[in-house]
Design a protein around this motif. Structure first.
Motif, PDB file in Angstrom:
ATOM      1  N   ARG A   9      16.235  68.671  95.330  1.00  0.00           N
ATOM      2  CA  ARG A   9      17.414  69.500  95.067  1.00  0.00           C
ATOM      3  C   ARG A   9      17.763  70.311  96.309  1.00  0.00           C
ATOM      4  N   GLY A  10      19.034  70.330  96.666  1.00  0.00           N
ATOM      5  CA  GLY A  10      19.502  71.064  97.836  1.00  0.00           C
ATOM      6  C   GLY A  10      19.577  70.226  99.100  1.00  0.00           C
ATOM      7  N   ALA A  11      19.034  69.021  99.070  1.00  0.00           N
ATOM      8  CA  ALA A  11      19.085  68.145 100.242  1.00  0.00           C
ATOM      9  C   ALA A  11      20.512  67.648 100.456  1.00  0.00           C
ATOM     10  N   VAL A  12      20.916  67.578 101.717  1.00  0.00           N
ATOM     11  CA  VAL A  12      22.214  67.002 102.064  1.00  0.00           C
ATOM     12  C   VAL A  12      21.971  65.533 102.373  1.00  0.00           C
ATOM     13  N   VAL A  13      22.673  64.654 101.662  1.00  0.00           N
ATOM     14  CA  VAL A  13      22.476  63.218 101.843  1.00  0.00           C
ATOM     15  C   VAL A  13      23.751  62.563 102.354  1.00  0.00           C
ATOM     16  N   THR A  14      23.576  61.584 103.208  1.00  0.00           N
ATOM     17  CA  THR A  14      24.670  60.731 103.664  1.00  0.00           C
ATOM     18  C   THR A  14      24.396  59.367 103.068  1.00  0.00           C
ATOM     19  N   TYR A  15      25.418  58.784 102.434  1.00  0.00           N
ATOM     20  CA  TYR A  15      25.205  57.515 101.746  1.00  0.00           C
ATOM     21  C   TYR A  15      26.413  56.605 101.896  1.00  0.00           C
ATOM     22  N   LEU A  16      26.185  55.319 101.645  1.00  0.00           N
ATOM     23  CA  LEU A  16      27.278  54.346 101.700  1.00  0.00           C
ATOM     24  C   LEU A  16      28.260  54.626 100.584  1.00  0.00           C
ATOM     25  N   ASN A  17      29.529  54.650 100.913  1.00  0.00           N
ATOM     26  CA  ASN A  17      30.583  54.922  99.943  1.00  0.00           C
ATOM     27  C   ASN A  17      30.718  53.744  98.987  1.00  0.00           C
ATOM     28  N   PRO A  18      30.529  53.971  97.680  1.00  0.00           N
ATOM     29  CA  PRO A  18      30.667  52.863  96.737  1.00  0.00           C
ATOM     30  C   PRO A  18      32.115  52.390  96.546  1.00  0.00           C
ATOM     31  N   ASP A  19      33.082  53.217  96.975  1.00  0.00           N
ATOM     32  CA  ASP A  19      34.493  52.852  96.868  1.00  0.00           C
ATOM     33  C   ASP A  19      34.891  52.046  98.107  1.00  0.00           C
ATOM     34  N   VAL A  20      34.907  50.732  97.979  1.00  0.00           N
ATOM     35  CA  VAL A  20      35.189  49.865  99.132  1.00  0.00           C
ATOM     36  C   VAL A  20      36.633  49.990  99.624  1.00  0.00           C
ATOM     37  N   MET A  21      37.523  50.539  98.819  1.00  0.00           N
ATOM     38  CA  MET A  21      38.919  50.703  99.232  1.00  0.00           C
ATOM     39  C   MET A  21      39.149  52.018  99.985  1.00  0.00           C
ATOM     40  N   HIS A  22      38.167  52.906 100.000  1.00  0.00           N
ATOM     41  CA  HIS A  22      38.289  54.198 100.677  1.00  0.00           C
ATOM     42  C   HIS A  22      38.084  54.002 102.181  1.00  0.00           C
ATOM     43  N   PRO A  23      38.827  54.717 103.023  1.00  0.00           N
ATOM     44  CA  PRO A  23      38.686  54.528 104.477  1.00  0.00           C
ATOM     45  C   PRO A  23      37.339  55.004 105.048  1.00  0.00           C
ATOM     46  N   SER A  24      36.655  55.913 104.354  1.00  0.00           N
ATOM     47  CA  SER A  24      35.355  56.400 104.844  1.00  0.00           C
ATOM     48  C   SER A  24      34.235  55.484 104.376  1.00  0.00           C
ATOM     49  N   VAL A  25      33.442  55.005 105.322  1.00  0.00           N
ATOM     50  CA  VAL A  25      32.315  54.130 104.979  1.00  0.00           C
ATOM     51  C   VAL A  25      31.160  54.956 104.436  1.00  0.00           C
TER      52      VAL A  25
END
Length: 72
Positions: A9-25
């Motif tokens: 809890r409280g960790a900042v995570v970077t992850y693959l965007n599950p929305d393939v139509m979104h411009p951010s990977v």
């Protein structure tokens, strides 16, 4: 399949965007609760608060970076 270590809890995570139509990977969010393990797949899932103030339940297999909170 072995489960990945679960961020706390409280960790900042970077992850693959599950929305393939979104411009951010990649997307960032903060883990806001306890993890849950899917009994059929053994995947670990965590609730994440995203920057747009929405909550997602994230499969830890999609996490690419974890920044744990500082301990005081």
């Amino acid at each position: 399949m072995a489960t990945k270590p679960c961020p706390g809890r409280g960790a900042v995570v970077t992850y693959l965007n599950p929305d393939v139509m979104h411009p951010s990977v990649y997307v960032r969010g903060v883990v806001i609760g306890a993890h849950v393990v899917d009994p059929q797949t053994s995947h670990t899932w965590v609730p994440v608060l995203r920057s747009d103030r929405t909550i997602s339940v994230l499969d830890t297999a999609n996490i690419v970076n974890v920044q744990e909170p500082e301990r005081r």
